[in-house]
Design a protein around this motif. Structure first.
Motif, PDB file in Angstrom:
ATOM      1  N   VAL A  72       0.882  -1.165   0.000  1.00 22.29           N
ATOM      2  CA  VAL A  72       0.000   0.000   0.000  1.00 22.29           C
ATOM      3  C   VAL A  72       0.917   1.211   0.000  1.00 22.29           C
ATOM      4  CG1 VAL A  72      -1.770   1.266   1.260  1.00 22.29           C
ATOM      5  CG2 VAL A  72      -1.839  -1.241   1.193  1.00 22.29           C
ATOM      6  N   ILE A  73       0.724   2.057  -1.002  1.00 20.11           N
ATOM      7  CA  ILE A  73       1.623   3.180  -1.265  1.00 20.11           C
ATOM      8  C   ILE A  73       0.937   4.503  -0.926  1.00 20.11           C
ATOM      9  CG2 ILE A  73       2.955   4.355  -3.091  1.00 20.11           C
ATOM     10  CD1 ILE A  73       3.902   1.495  -2.542  1.00 20.11           C
ATOM     11  N   VAL A  74       1.689   5.425  -0.339  1.00 21.86           N
ATOM     12  CA  VAL A  74       1.186   6.775  -0.107  1.00 21.86           C
ATOM     13  C   VAL A  74       1.062   7.456  -1.470  1.00 21.86           C
ATOM     14  CG1 VAL A  74       1.624   8.998   0.993  1.00 21.86           C
ATOM     15  CG2 VAL A  74       2.321   6.875   2.152  1.00 21.86           C
ATOM     16  N   LYS A  75      -0.117   7.995  -1.729  1.00 19.72           N
ATOM     17  CA  LYS A  75      -0.345   8.644  -3.014  1.00 19.72           C
ATOM     18  C   LYS A  75       0.496   9.918  -3.138  1.00 19.72           C
ATOM     19  CE  LYS A  75      -4.518   8.533  -4.781  1.00 19.72           C
ATOM     20  NZ  LYS A  75      -5.983   8.693  -4.906  1.00 19.72           N
ATOM     21  N   ALA A  76       0.853  10.249  -4.354  1.00 20.73           N
ATOM     22  CA  ALA A  76       1.691  11.425  -4.614  1.00 20.73           C
ATOM     23  C   ALA A  76       1.036  12.706  -4.093  1.00 20.73           C
ATOM     24  CB  ALA A  76       1.983  11.540  -6.108  1.00 20.73           C
ATOM     25  N   ASP A  77      -0.300  12.761  -4.152  1.00 22.22           N
ATOM     26  CA  ASP A  77      -1.012  13.974  -3.724  1.00 22.22           C
ATOM     27  C   ASP A  77      -1.612  13.840  -2.322  1.00 22.22           C
ATOM     28  OD1 ASP A  77      -2.998  12.167  -4.296  1.00 22.22           O
ATOM     29  OD2 ASP A  77      -4.199  13.556  -5.484  1.00 22.22           O
ATOM     30  N   ALA A  78      -1.089  12.938  -1.515  1.00 26.06           N
ATOM     31  CA  ALA A  78      -1.639  12.698  -0.176  1.00 26.06           C
ATOM     32  C   ALA A  78      -1.589  13.949   0.697  1.00 26.06           C
ATOM     33  CB  ALA A  78      -0.899  11.553   0.510  1.00 26.06           C
ATOM     34  N   LEU A  79      -0.513  14.711   0.616  1.00 21.93           N
ATOM     35  CA  LEU A  79      -0.410  15.916   1.449  1.00 21.93           C
ATOM     36  C   LEU A  79      -1.458  16.936   1.055  1.00 21.93           C
ATOM     37  CD1 LEU A  79       3.471  16.196   1.710  1.00 21.93           C
ATOM     38  CD2 LEU A  79       1.859  15.246   3.374  1.00 21.93           C
ATOM     39  N   ASP A  80      -1.750  17.040  -0.244  1.00 24.52           N
ATOM     40  CA  ASP A  80      -2.822  17.930  -0.696  1.00 24.52           C
ATOM     41  C   ASP A  80      -4.168  17.465  -0.148  1.00 24.52           C
ATOM     42  OD1 ASP A  80      -1.039  19.531  -2.136  1.00 24.52           O
ATOM     43  OD2 ASP A  80      -1.325  18.382  -3.982  1.00 24.52           O
ATOM     44  N   ALA A  81      -4.397  16.149  -0.163  1.00 20.91           N
ATOM     45  CA  ALA A  81      -5.648  15.600   0.363  1.00 20.91           C
ATOM     46  C   ALA A  81      -5.787  15.903   1.857  1.00 20.91           C
ATOM     47  CB  ALA A  81      -5.709  14.099   0.111  1.00 20.91           C
ATOM     48  N   LEU A  82      -4.696  15.808   2.595  1.00 20.74           N
ATOM     49  CA  LEU A  82      -4.728  16.125   4.017  1.00 20.74           C
ATOM     50  C   LEU A  82      -5.033  17.607   4.245  1.00 20.74           C
ATOM     51  CD1 LEU A  82      -1.704  14.018   5.272  1.00 20.74           C
ATOM     52  CD2 LEU A  82      -4.093  13.734   5.975  1.00 20.74           C
ATOM     53  N   ARG A  83      -4.439  18.469   3.440  1.00 24.19           N
ATOM     54  CA  ARG A  83      -4.708  19.912   3.568  1.00 24.19           C
ATOM     55  C   ARG A  83      -6.162  20.223   3.264  1.00 24.19           C
ATOM     56  NH1 ARG A  83      -0.107  20.453   0.209  1.00 24.19           N
ATOM     57  NH2 ARG A  83       1.714  20.244   1.501  1.00 24.19           N
ATOM     58  N   ARG A  84      -6.708  19.609   2.204  1.00 24.80           N
ATOM     59  CA  ARG A  84      -8.111  19.830   1.856  1.00 24.80           C
ATOM     60  C   ARG A  84      -9.016  19.382   2.996  1.00 24.80           C
ATOM     61  NH1 ARG A  84      -6.479  17.909  -3.111  1.00 24.80           N
ATOM     62  NH2 ARG A  84      -7.237  15.823  -2.643  1.00 24.80           N
ATOM     63  N   ALA A  85      -8.738  18.226   3.547  1.00 21.38           N
ATOM     64  CA  ALA A  85      -9.550  17.702   4.647  1.00 21.38           C
ATOM     65  C   ALA A  85      -9.500  18.631   5.854  1.00 21.38           C
ATOM     66  CB  ALA A  85      -9.094  16.305   5.016  1.00 21.38           C
ATOM     67  N   ALA A  86      -8.317  19.170   6.132  1.00 20.07           N
ATOM     68  CA  ALA A  86      -8.174  20.087   7.265  1.00 20.07           C
ATOM     69  C   ALA A  86      -8.978  21.365   7.040  1.00 20.07           C
ATOM     70  CB  ALA A  86      -6.699  20.412   7.484  1.00 20.07           C
ATOM     71  N   ARG A  87      -8.956  21.879   5.822  1.00 16.02           N
ATOM     72  CA  ARG A  87      -9.747  23.081   5.496  1.00 16.02           C
ATOM     73  C   ARG A  87     -11.238  22.818   5.632  1.00 16.02           C
ATOM     74  NH1 ARG A  87      -6.030  23.763   1.183  1.00 16.02           N
ATOM     75  NH2 ARG A  87      -7.552  22.908  -0.243  1.00 16.02           N
ATOM     76  N   GLU A  88     -11.661  21.657   5.159  1.00 22.42           N
ATOM     77  CA  GLU A  88     -13.074  21.326   5.175  1.00 22.42           C
ATOM     78  C   GLU A  88     -13.606  21.068   6.575  1.00 22.42           C
ATOM     79  OE1 GLU A  88     -13.400  18.017   2.488  1.00 22.42           O
ATOM     80  OE2 GLU A  88     -12.913  19.256   0.750  1.00 22.42           O
ATOM     81  N   SER A  89     -12.738  20.588   7.462  1.00 20.63           N
ATOM     82  CA  SER A  89     -13.199  20.261   8.802  1.00 20.63           C
ATOM     83  C   SER A  89     -13.157  21.444   9.776  1.00 20.63           C
ATOM     84  CB  SER A  89     -12.364  19.117   9.385  1.00 20.63           C
ATOM     85  OG  SER A  89     -11.051  19.543   9.645  1.00 20.63           O
ATOM     86  N   GLY A  90     -12.569  22.488   9.356  1.00 18.11           N
ATOM     87  CA  GLY A  90     -12.568  23.569  10.323  1.00 18.11           C
ATOM     88  C   GLY A  90     -11.722  24.675   9.936  1.00 18.11           C
TER      89      GLY A  90
END
Length: 90
Positions: A72-90
């Motif tokens: 199972v590989i960390v996706k190339a855009d995983a950090l972007d996905a984490l940033r988006r999730a953080a913005r969306e949650s608060g």
């Protein structure tokens, strides 16, 4: 952060959050493998099923992808996905 049997969130979510935090802090950089489900289960003292469910959550969050028969590989855009999730949650 470790998983807590008496924590508020289910163990699978706690484990997924732990791996996500490690992705965010660079422990598991993009395009590298995360530990296997068996390794995660052993490290965090949870069942292999819980670890499998945590990986499924990470896939649903868009952080990792499976490479059949390999890892199972960390996706190339995983950090972007984490940033988006953080913005969306608060």
């Amino acid at each position: 952060m470790m998983v807590e049997l008496d924590g508020d969130a289910p163990l699978r979510v706690q484990l997924a959050d732990l791996v996500a935090a490690r992705i965010a802090d660079g422990t598991y950089p993009p395009r590298t493998a995360i530990p296997s489900g068996a390794e995660l289960a052993e490290e965090c003292d949870v069942s292999p099923r819980t670890a499998t469910e945590a990986v499924k959550i990470l896939k649903e969050r868009g952080l990792v992808r499976g490479v059949p028969g390999k890892a199972v590989i960390v996706k190339a855009d995983a950090l972007d996905a984490l940033r988006r999730a953080a913005r969306e949650s608060g």
